[in-house]
Scaffold this motif. Structure first.
Motif, short mmCIF file in Angstrom:
data_model
loop_
_atom_site.label_atom_id
_atom_site.label_comp_id
_atom_site.label_asym_id
_atom_site.label_seq_id
_atom_site.Cartn_x
_atom_site.Cartn_y
_atom_site.Cartn_z
N GLY A 191 35.95 31.10 56.92
CA GLY A 191 34.73 31.89 57.02
C GLY A 191 34.93 33.37 57.24
O GLY A 191 33.96 34.13 57.31
N THR A 192 36.18 33.83 57.33
CA THR A 192 36.44 35.26 57.54
C THR A 192 36.07 36.07 56.29
O THR A 192 35.54 37.18 56.40
CB THR A 192 37.92 35.49 57.88
N LEU A 193 36.38 35.54 55.14
CA LEU A 193 36.07 36.19 53.87
C LEU A 193 35.16 35.30 53.05
O LEU A 193 35.13 34.08 53.22
CB LEU A 193 37.36 36.48 53.08
N HIS A 194 34.43 35.92 52.13
CA HIS A 194 33.54 35.16 51.25
C HIS A 194 34.35 34.62 50.06
O HIS A 194 35.01 35.40 49.37
CB HIS A 194 32.41 36.05 50.73
N PRO A 195 34.32 33.32 49.82
CA PRO A 195 35.15 32.73 48.74
C PRO A 195 34.94 33.38 47.38
O PRO A 195 35.91 33.66 46.68
CB PRO A 195 34.72 31.26 48.74
N LEU A 196 33.69 33.62 47.00
CA LEU A 196 33.43 34.19 45.68
C LEU A 196 33.98 35.60 45.56
O LEU A 196 34.58 35.96 44.54
CB LEU A 196 31.92 34.19 45.40
N LEU A 197 33.82 36.40 46.61
CA LEU A 197 34.33 37.77 46.59
C LEU A 197 35.85 37.78 46.55
O LEU A 197 36.46 38.65 45.91
CB LEU A 197 33.82 38.55 47.80
N VAL A 198 36.47 36.82 47.23
CA VAL A 198 37.93 36.73 47.19
C VAL A 198 38.40 36.46 45.76
O VAL A 198 39.33 37.11 45.27
CB VAL A 198 38.44 35.61 48.14
N VAL A 199 37.76 35.51 45.09
CA VAL A 199 38.14 35.18 43.71
C VAL A 199 37.92 36.38 42.79
O VAL A 199 38.78 36.72 41.97
CB VAL A 199 37.35 33.97 43.20
N VAL A 200 36.76 37.03 42.92
CA VAL A 200 36.44 38.17 42.05
C VAL A 200 37.44 39.31 42.26
O VAL A 200 37.96 39.88 41.29
CB VAL A 200 35.00 38.67 42.32
N CYS A 201 37.72 39.65 43.51
CA CYS A 201 38.64 40.76 43.80
C CYS A 201 40.07 40.42 43.40
O CYS A 201 40.81 41.29 42.93
CB CYS A 201 38.57 41.13 45.28
N ALA A 202 40.46 39.17 43.59
CA ALA A 202 41.80 38.76 43.18
C ALA A 202 41.93 38.85 41.66
O ALA A 202 42.95 39.34 41.14
CB ALA A 202 42.09 37.34 43.65
#
Length: 205
Positions: free
Chosen positions: A46-57
């Motif tokens: 829950g520290t980071l948003h999963p969708l934003l992590v995927v998009v930024c990666a």
């Protein structure tokens, strides 16, 4: 290692993830898979948003491999031979990548992401061979997305055991490569199927 990743993520957030992956693809010594897995772990707790992590990666890896392609396109083989060792791209690795590119063609832009050391060279090879930008983007970005999602997902499901990714990659690297090959084949078949449907639809008109 964990402390450095925490510092990167918590100080620079999603942008830090993108920049680090971009530099890692170009050749800067960044622990790409470990960074992705750690980001997946943070998304899982829950520290980071999963969708934003995927998009930024994805954006970071896509930016890095595109920069490598443009460097290869602009400066060619002499540049890679001269400056490659400074980016941890040895002559032996370059020659090996050339052989693989001849054997597997454009699919190597996808599969190369799953082979540490190879993904740093394939885009340079594509640029030097003057591969069309549209074709490059399709294969390279497919590889970037598949690679990012896979390791983020590993971190997500491993939870507190995310550091086991090192053991996982070492012992199951072939399985990761196989996954990449299956994903690449699926995308290729889907693309051919859509193209054939379009041709048939045009003939009916």
């Amino acid at each position: 290692m964990e402390y450095l990743l925490e510092l990167l993520i918590f100080r620079y957030g999603y942008i830090g993830l993108s920049i680090a992956l971009a530099l890692g693809i170009i050749g800067v010594p960044v622990p790409d898979e470990v960074l992705l897995t750690y980001s997946g772990y943070l998304a899982g707790n829950g520290t980071l948003h999963p969708l934003l992590v995927v998009v930024c990666a994805f954006l970071g890896s896509a930016a890095g491999i595109t920069a490598s392609y443009l460097i290869g396109l602009r400066f060619g083989h002499p540049f890679l031979l001269k400056y490659g060792p400074k980016l941890h791209l040895s002559h032996a690795r370059i020659e090996r990548a050339q052989g693989w590119m001849t054997k597997f063609g454009n699919l190597l832009l996808i599969l190369g992401f799953f082979v540490p050391g190879l993904r740093h060279v394939t885009a340079y090879m594509a640029g030097m061979s003057r591969l069309k930008i549209g074709t490059f983007m399709f294969y390279a970005y497919t590889g970037a997305l598949s690679w990012s999602v896979l390791f983020i997902y590993i971190g997500f499901i491993l939870g507190d055991r995310w550091l086991q990714v090192k053991h996982y990659v070492h012992h199951y690297g072939f399985a990761i490569l196989l996954y990449g090959g299956i994903a690449a084949l699926a995308f290729y078949i889907l693309r051919r199927f859509i193209a054939m449907r379009k041709v048939k639809a045009q003939h009916r008109l």
